[in-house]
Design an enzyme around this catalytic site. Structure first.
Site, short mmCIF file in Angstrom:
data_model
loop_
_atom_site.label_atom_id
_atom_site.label_comp_id
_atom_site.label_asym_id
_atom_site.label_seq_id
_atom_site.Cartn_x
_atom_site.Cartn_y
_atom_site.Cartn_z
N LYS A 1 0.09 3.45 -2.90
CA LYS A 1 -1.07 4.35 -2.93
C LYS A 1 -0.65 5.81 -3.11
O LYS A 1 -1.45 6.63 -3.58
CB LYS A 1 -1.91 4.19 -1.67
CG LYS A 1 -2.74 2.90 -1.63
CD LYS A 1 -3.65 2.89 -0.41
CE LYS A 1 -4.60 1.69 -0.43
NZ LYS A 1 -3.93 0.42 -0.13
N ARG B 1 5.24 -0.65 12.60
CA ARG B 1 5.92 0.03 11.48
C ARG B 1 6.18 1.50 11.80
O ARG B 1 7.29 2.00 11.61
CB ARG B 1 5.07 -0.08 10.21
CG ARG B 1 4.80 -1.48 9.74
CD ARG B 1 3.71 -1.52 8.68
NE ARG B 1 2.40 -1.13 9.19
CZ ARG B 1 1.27 -1.15 8.49
NH1 ARG B 1 1.30 -1.53 7.22
NH2 ARG B 1 0.12 -0.80 9.02
N SER C 1 -6.37 3.11 4.18
CA SER C 1 -5.67 2.20 3.26
C SER C 1 -6.65 1.23 2.59
O SER C 1 -6.48 0.00 2.62
CB SER C 1 -4.57 1.43 3.99
OG SER C 1 -3.54 1.05 3.09
N SER D 1 0.79 -1.23 0.00
CA SER D 1 0.00 0.00 0.00
C SER D 1 0.82 1.28 0.00
O SER D 1 0.25 2.37 -0.09
CB SER D 1 -0.97 0.01 1.18
OG SER D 1 -2.05 -0.88 0.92
#
Length: 239
Positions: A34, A215, A79, A31
């Site tokens: 994106k 993350r 997301s 993602s």
């Protein structure tokens, strides 16, 4: 967790990497694509602006926020994979290939289904390539309009303080959907005119660790340890 973080600081043009081999190793962008996909959507006219409605297709998804209409702004915040898959199908293979090449994104490989190539197809990008892409974006060196750049910059803003702005995007692909874990957080920290670009990749974690918030948390921990993230920055609890 284990993995690597790459940092580029414009104050002295220094590039740092906690694991040089991993910083050069290309993997699926998931993602984090994106960011580029939003640019392509705006440049091709598939979406008009950040508030363009992306209709829910009526299918039930595991993330509740995906089971409703979204806008481009909310879709990148939650997301929304099906939202961006619908965008990619409207862009189409030819225009997508052209734009991924023009943006010089990763290995330029859009092989695989048009709505899967960044999730399970041929597209690959390394942490250093992520930083290069983001630096070109911030510097206005991508072949996109100022309006597109401003819109994407706005929708990836995560935190704004008195002396800083944090922009970024996470990404995640893992078994059984993908052979190896790729848990990303990429973006940059604005400190006035100074920029600190980062690309964090986690490729393994202990069983009791939720990699999704990790993350951003591990990235912010590094930025705080280097006295780069100001004290008034919002601490990442979940993402």
């Amino acid at each position: 967790v284990s993995g690597s973080i790459a940092l580029f600081d414009t104050m002295d043009n220094s590039l740092s990497c906690s694991d040089v081999s991993l910083c050069n190793e290309a993997t699926i962008p998931a993602s984090t694509f994106k960011i580029a996909n939003s640019m392509i959507a705006l440049e091709t006219g598939v979406v008009e602006d950040a508030e363009t409605v992306l209709p829910w297709d009526g299918k039930r998804y595991p993330v509740e926020e995906w089971n409703r209409n979204n806008t481009l702004r909310s879709a990148i915040r939650v997301s929304c994979v099906p939202c961006y898959q619908a965008i990619a199908r409207k862009v189409g293979p030819e225009r997508m290939k052209d734009w991924v090449t023009k943006l010089d994104y990763g290995n330029h490989d859009v092989s695989g289904p048009i709505d899967q190539f960044w999730l399970s197809g041929g597209l690959r990008i390394s942490p250093l390539q992520q930083i290069d892409f983001l630096r070109r974006f911030d510097a206005g060196r991508l072949p996109i309009s100022k309006r597109t750049a401003a819109t994407v910059r706005d929708i990836i803003t995560l935190d704004v303080g008195q002396s800083h702005i944090l922009r970024g995007k996470t990404g995640l692909n893992q078994p059984p959907d993908f052979p190896v874990l790729a848990a990303w957080f990429v973006g940059w920290l604005e400190l006035g005119e100074r920029r600190v670009f980062f690309a964090t990749i986690i490729n393994a974690h202990a069983k009791d660790v939720d990699v999704k918030p990790a993350r951003r948390k591990v990235t912010e921990r590094v930025l705080r340890a280097l006295n780069l993230l100001p004290a008034d920055a919002t601490r990442a609890i979940s993402d």
